[in-house]
Design an enzyme around this catalytic site. Structure first.
Site, PDB file in Angstrom:
ATOM      1  N   THR A  78     -10.314  -0.601  -7.352  1.00 45.20           N
ATOM      2  CA  THR A  78      -8.922  -0.708  -6.901  1.00 45.20           C
ATOM      3  C   THR A  78      -8.016  -0.064  -7.950  1.00 45.20           C
ATOM      4  O   THR A  78      -8.224  -0.259  -9.157  1.00 45.20           O
ATOM      5  CB  THR A  78      -8.435  -2.156  -6.657  1.00 45.20           C
ATOM      6  OG1 THR A  78      -7.005  -2.133  -6.544  1.00 45.20           O
ATOM      7  CG2 THR A  78      -8.795  -3.127  -7.753  1.00 45.20           C
ATOM      8  N   LYS A  82      -9.361  -2.807   7.849  1.00 50.80           N
ATOM      9  CA  LYS A  82      -9.285  -3.536   9.122  1.00 50.80           C
ATOM     10  C   LYS A  82     -10.675  -3.788   9.706  1.00 50.80           C
ATOM     11  O   LYS A  82     -10.869  -3.593  10.906  1.00 50.80           O
ATOM     12  CB  LYS A  82      -8.473  -2.717  10.130  1.00 50.80           C
ATOM     13  CG  LYS A  82      -6.981  -2.766   9.880  1.00 50.80           C
ATOM     14  CD  LYS A  82      -6.229  -2.123  11.002  1.00 50.80           C
ATOM     15  CE  LYS A  82      -4.745  -2.387  10.838  1.00 50.80           C
ATOM     16  NZ  LYS A  82      -3.929  -1.622  11.738  1.00 50.80           N
ATOM     17  N   GLY A  97     -10.990  -8.092  -1.241  1.00 52.31           N
ATOM     18  CA  GLY A  97     -11.418  -8.375   0.131  1.00 52.31           C
ATOM     19  C   GLY A  97     -12.877  -7.999   0.340  1.00 52.31           C
ATOM     20  O   GLY A  97     -13.689  -8.793   0.838  1.00 52.31           O
ATOM     21  N   ARG A 147      18.921   6.403  -8.291  1.00 49.89           N
ATOM     22  CA  ARG A 147      18.019   7.009  -7.303  1.00 49.89           C
ATOM     23  C   ARG A 147      16.672   6.296  -7.345  1.00 49.89           C
ATOM     24  O   ARG A 147      16.273   5.772  -8.396  1.00 49.89           O
ATOM     25  CB  ARG A 147      17.790   8.494  -7.611  1.00 49.89           C
ATOM     26  CG  ARG A 147      19.045   9.349  -7.505  1.00 49.89           C
ATOM     27  CD  ARG A 147      19.409   9.582  -6.043  1.00 49.89           C
ATOM     28  NE  ARG A 147      20.465  10.563  -5.911  1.00 49.89           N
ATOM     29  CZ  ARG A 147      21.764  10.295  -5.926  1.00 49.89           C
ATOM     30  NH1 ARG A 147      22.171   9.046  -6.072  1.00 49.89           N
ATOM     31  NH2 ARG A 147      22.651  11.251  -5.776  1.00 49.89           N
ATOM     32  N   ASP A 151      -5.219  -1.048  -8.411  1.00 46.03           N
ATOM     33  CA  ASP A 151      -4.343  -2.130  -8.893  1.00 46.03           C
ATOM     34  C   ASP A 151      -4.865  -2.837 -10.147  1.00 46.03           C
ATOM     35  O   ASP A 151      -4.110  -3.541 -10.809  1.00 46.03           O
ATOM     36  CB  ASP A 151      -4.160  -3.192  -7.799  1.00 46.03           C
ATOM     37  CG  ASP A 151      -3.502  -2.636  -6.550  1.00 46.03           C
ATOM     38  OD1 ASP A 151      -2.982  -1.512  -6.615  1.00 46.03           O
ATOM     39  OD2 ASP A 151      -3.523  -3.323  -5.514  1.00 46.03           O
ATOM     40  N   GLY A 191       0.542  -2.054  -6.554  1.00 45.97           N
ATOM     41  CA  GLY A 191      -0.041  -3.080  -7.426  1.00 45.97           C
ATOM     42  C   GLY A 191      -0.088  -4.450  -6.781  1.00 45.97           C
ATOM     43  O   GLY A 191      -0.545  -5.405  -7.396  1.00 45.97           O
TER      44      GLY A 191
HETATM   45  O1  F6P Z   1      -4.852  -2.445  -3.001  1.00 40.91           O
HETATM   46  C1  F6P Z   1      -4.423  -1.179  -3.283  1.00 40.91           C
HETATM   47  C2  F6P Z   1      -3.103  -0.890  -2.672  1.00 40.91           C
HETATM   48  O2  F6P Z   1      -2.919   0.360  -3.187  1.00 40.91           O
HETATM   49  C3  F6P Z   1      -1.949  -1.849  -2.968  1.00 40.91           C
HETATM   50  O3  F6P Z   1      -1.360  -1.657  -4.197  1.00 40.91           O
HETATM   51  C4  F6P Z   1      -1.029  -1.580  -1.820  1.00 40.91           C
HETATM   52  O4  F6P Z   1      -0.181  -2.662  -1.551  1.00 40.91           O
HETATM   53  C5  F6P Z   1      -1.976  -1.379  -0.705  1.00 40.91           C
HETATM   54  O5  F6P Z   1      -3.135  -0.812  -1.275  1.00 40.91           O
HETATM   55  C6  F6P Z   1      -1.467  -0.518   0.421  1.00 40.91           C
HETATM   56  O6  F6P Z   1      -2.518  -0.248   1.267  1.00 40.91           O
HETATM   57  P1  F6P Z   1      -2.385   0.422   2.729  1.00 40.91           P
HETATM   58  O7  F6P Z   1      -1.135   1.183   2.783  1.00 40.91           O
HETATM   59  O8  F6P Z   1      -3.606   1.264   2.799  1.00 40.91           O
HETATM   60  O9  F6P Z   1      -2.435  -0.726   3.659  1.00 40.91           O
END
Ligand code: F6P
Length: 369
Positions: free
Chosen positions: A147, A83, A126, A287, A149, A192
């Site tokens: 990351t 943020k 970002g 589940r 991801d 992801g």
């Molecule tokens: O970019 C990494 C990540 O782990 C994404 O897979 C996930 O959507 C996001 O961060 C969630 O981030 P936060 O909960 O910190 O906003």
């Protein structure tokens, strides 16, 4: 001819990933070896833009001693945030409405005032987009790809990914026995965003029977058919891995909270949806396990730790060689440098013809397509 470097800064932005502390350690140490000092900016750029929030200082000097013995630790000693984009900084107006303003000049002013010659910016898409914009405004910047991801282009992998995949794989290993004991369907939701790398790699390594990724819209009837086929063969349980951003063929992505100023949309909930629908279609108990932020926590694997240390060291070498506006990237056998311009804003999706996916198909995994 670029002026010599005496002082650099490092910041970590976006969601945390195991290996951040290893990057910090290597950057600070490699800088110190060259006689440079290194400042650490707290919580992305917020240490500069919101100094009032940090009574002990939003920017701190990082010494060799401070970064000793941290390479194996999860998280980031600098803190991080998603943020604090200086180009779109959130601002609450007197009437309570939220808007965004460009505060990037304050970053450049700060660097000039404090005699900081260059920035190592560690982050995902970002943060690297911000790094590229700062470079275009004249700051000397080198980016480091982070990351869990693994969705950043031009690097073989990002650090954090291997740790996330290893943990998710271990979870799948554990879920086999409980799923089998109860003859259940276990649906495992993993992070992801819009890329299915974690789901694909952990799903195949962990022996999942169906894997649903954002790159391939899924049809749950196909997954239900796979489960019935296993049942008919006497294999009365199934594991389904679903990426948080997976897309049903005739439905929507599961969004927990829409995008707002200063924050991307929050994904989540697809696992529960898939479990409910599969239970209905197959008549079996289902589940859901959401791995979520567990994938981001804990110590980096040795692969991620080494990649992160190599990235930090390479970032300092890049600056020493006079480079700017580049990201260090993992190649083989060496790290290399790619222009930030070629990375910023570009997502690396799972290619539909990649051999990992084909391996899954050969193993009988259902991708819902
Ligand atoms: O970019 C990494 C990540 O782990 C994404 O897979 C996930 O959507 C996001 O961060 C969630 O981030 P936060 O909960 O910190 O906003």
């Amino acid at each position: 001819m670029t002026s010599p470097i005496r002082r650099i800064a490092i910041c970590t932005g976006g969601g945390d990933a195991p290996g951040l502390n290893a990057v910090i350690r290597a950057t600070v140490t490699a800088a110190a070896n060259r006689g440079w000092s290194c400042m650490g900016i707290r919580n992305g750029f917020n240490g500069i833009l919101q100094p009032e929030r940090y009574p002990t200082g939003g920017v701190m000097e990082l010494t060799r001693d401070q970064v000793r013995g941290i390479a194996h630790l999860g998280g980031t000693l600098l803190g991080t945030t998603n943020k604090g984009d200086p180009f779109h900084f959130p601002l609450t107006l007197p009437d309570g409405t939220l808007t965004e303003i460009d505060r990037s000049d304050e970053i450049l002013d700060y660097f000039q005032r404090e005699g900081i010659d260059a920035l190592v910016s560690v982050g995902g898409d970002g943060s690297l987009t911000i790094a590229n914009e700062l470079h275009r405004k004249g700051l000397r910047v080198v980016g480091v790809p982070k990351t869990i991801d693994n969705d950043l282009d031009k690097t073989f992998t990002t650090f954090g990914f291997d740790t996330a995949v290893s943990f998710a794989t271990e979870c799948l290993d554990r879920l086999h026995s409980t799923a089998e004991s109860h003859q259940r369907v276990m649906v495992v939701e993993v992070m992801g965003r819009y890329a299915g790398w974690i789901a694909l790699h952990a799903g195949i390594a962990g022996g999942a029977h169906a894997i649903l990724i954002p790159e391939m819209a899924f049809d749950l009837d196909k997954v239900a058919a796979k489960i019935r086929e296993r049942d008919a063969d006497g294999r009365l349980y199934s594991l389904v891995v679903v990426a948080e951003g997976a897309l049903p063929q005739h439905g929507q992505r599961a969004v927990l909270a829409p995008a707002e100023i200063g924050h991307a949309e929050r994904l989540g909930g697809i696992g529960e949806q898939v479990a409910r629908d599969l239970a209905q279609r197959t008549g079996k108990e289902a589940r859901t396990v959401v791995l979520g932020h567990l994938l981001r926590g804990g110590s980096p694997t040795s692969f991620d730790r080494l990649a992160a240390l190599r990235f930090g060291s390479a970032a300092v070498r890049a600056l020493d060689e006079g480079l700017s506006g580049v990201m260090v990237a993992l190649g083989f056998p060496n790290v290399n440098y790619v222009p930030l311009e070629e990375v910023a804003g570009r997502m690396k999706a799972v290619p539909p013809d990649c051999d990992t996916l084909q391996t899954g198909r050969d193993l009988g995994v259902c991708f819902g397509d």
